[in-house]
Enzyme design. Structure first.
Site, PDB file in Angstrom:
ATOM      1  N   ALA A   1       3.020 -63.416  41.832  1.00  0.00           N
ATOM      2  CA  ALA A   1       4.437 -63.044  41.676  1.00  0.00           C
ATOM      3  C   ALA A   1       4.544 -61.430  41.676  1.00  0.00           C
ATOM      4  CB  ALA A   1       4.774 -63.456  40.053  1.00  0.00           C
TER       5      ALA A   1
ATOM      6  N   GLY B   1       1.846 -67.470  41.148  1.00  0.00           N
ATOM      7  CA  GLY B   1       2.861 -68.119  41.417  1.00  0.00           C
ATOM      8  C   GLY B   1       2.706 -68.722  42.922  1.00  0.00           C
TER       9      GLY B   1
ATOM     10  N   GLU C   1       1.078 -71.851  42.342  1.00  0.00           N
ATOM     11  CA  GLU C   1       2.088 -72.797  41.730  1.00  0.00           C
ATOM     12  C   GLU C   1       3.123 -73.359  43.086  1.00  0.00           C
ATOM     13  OE1 GLU C   1       2.676 -71.433  37.167  1.00  0.00           O
ATOM     14  OE2 GLU C   1       2.847 -70.167  38.753  1.00  0.00           O
TER      15      GLU C   1
ATOM     16  N   GLU D   1      -3.141 -65.680  35.428  1.00  0.00           N
ATOM     17  CA  GLU D   1      -2.247 -64.921  34.491  1.00  0.00           C
ATOM     18  C   GLU D   1      -2.790 -64.597  33.374  1.00  0.00           C
ATOM     19  OE1 GLU D   1       0.326 -67.716  37.351  1.00  0.00           O
ATOM     20  OE2 GLU D   1      -1.958 -67.608  36.378  1.00  0.00           O
TER      21      GLU D   1
END
Length: 260
Positions: A66, A112, A115, A135
């Site tokens: 991200a 992300g 993900e 993260e």
């Protein structure tokens, strides 16, 4: 539809969605998540498109994570809204599309990015790919479904280890874990995915959509996947694709599915 951060092409029933922020290693910001939602929506509603492939631009990254600069100042409420909106608009959305989605992982798939790949229906990586959920090294946890989908794919112990250590793993280990389905060379990645997409597109899109719903039901709380499978199986008998598929089999010819 035009996009700033996404490239969208289609050819012979296959849509290719490319995340195009190479200077940011294709990191996901709000704009890109919104554009990806629209691109997947556009592809899913196009009756000519039978399979979607998603990849990253360049040869370094699928999605490197991200865009941290967007949320470094967020508070609790902001962070909660970010995760909820992202899951609804993109990650859950992709997982539940009726059109099959293949992730072509062409480099780093971190945070992300992994993900997003895990939300796709299956994954192919080139042998330069590295994947992980880092993260906790930022004082966060995965917020776009990573704690759930990684556990579903690799098991609780491996998910705990990967998330707690924030470690990247290479493509071969991801294959051994069952996190990706296949590993190719960089040059073979998209052709391999396209060949798989062509195989999928020869089958009934109606039946494939029913299979996606049935498989996903196994991971939904309060839903009996066996019962949904029975319902979806029964509905198939009322489709034109079933009539064509069985007729073609009995007549010893290739089926030409109408997709209805």
């Amino acid at each position: 539809m035009s996009y700033n951060n996404v490239l969208f092409t289609k050819n012979k029933g296959i849509a290719l969605i490319t995340i195009n922020r190479p200077k940011k290693l294709n990191a996901l910001n709000k704009e890109t998540i919104g554009e990806l939602h629209n691109a997947f929506f556009e592809a899913d509603k196009d009756e000519e498109i039978k399979v979607i492939i998603v990849t990253g631009s360049g040869d370094k990254a699928f999605v490197a994570g991200a865009d941290i600069s967007e949320f470094a100042h967020f508070n609790v409420e902001d962070g909660t809204k970010l995760a909820a909106k992202g899951q609804k608009d993109l990650f859950d959305f992709v997982e539940n599309l009726s059109t099959p989605v293949i992730a072509a992982i062409n480099g780093f798939a971190l945070g992300g990015g992994l993900e997003l790949a895990m939300a796709c229906h299956f994954r192919v990586a080139n042998d330069n790919a590295k994947v992980g959920l880092p993260e906790v090294s930022l004082g966060l946890i995965p917020g776009y479904g990573g704690t759930q989908r990684l556990t579903q794919l690799v098991g609780k112990g491996r998910a705990m280890e990967m998330i707690m250590t924030a470690t990247m793993i290479d493509a071969q280990k991801a294959l051994n874990y069952g996190l990706v389905n296949h590993v190719t060379t960089p040059d073979e990645l998209l052709p391999f995915c396209e060949t798989m997409a062509e195989k999928i597109s020869r089958n009934s899109s109606v039946a494939i959509a029913a299979a996606i719903r049935s498989i996903n039901a196994n991971f939904e709380d309060g839903v009996n996947g066996f019962e949904l499978e029975i319902e979806e199986f029964g509905r198939c008998f009322g489709t034109q694709d079933f009539a064509e598929g069985t007729s073609a089999f009995l007549e010893k010819r290739k089926a030409n599915f109408p997709g209805a």
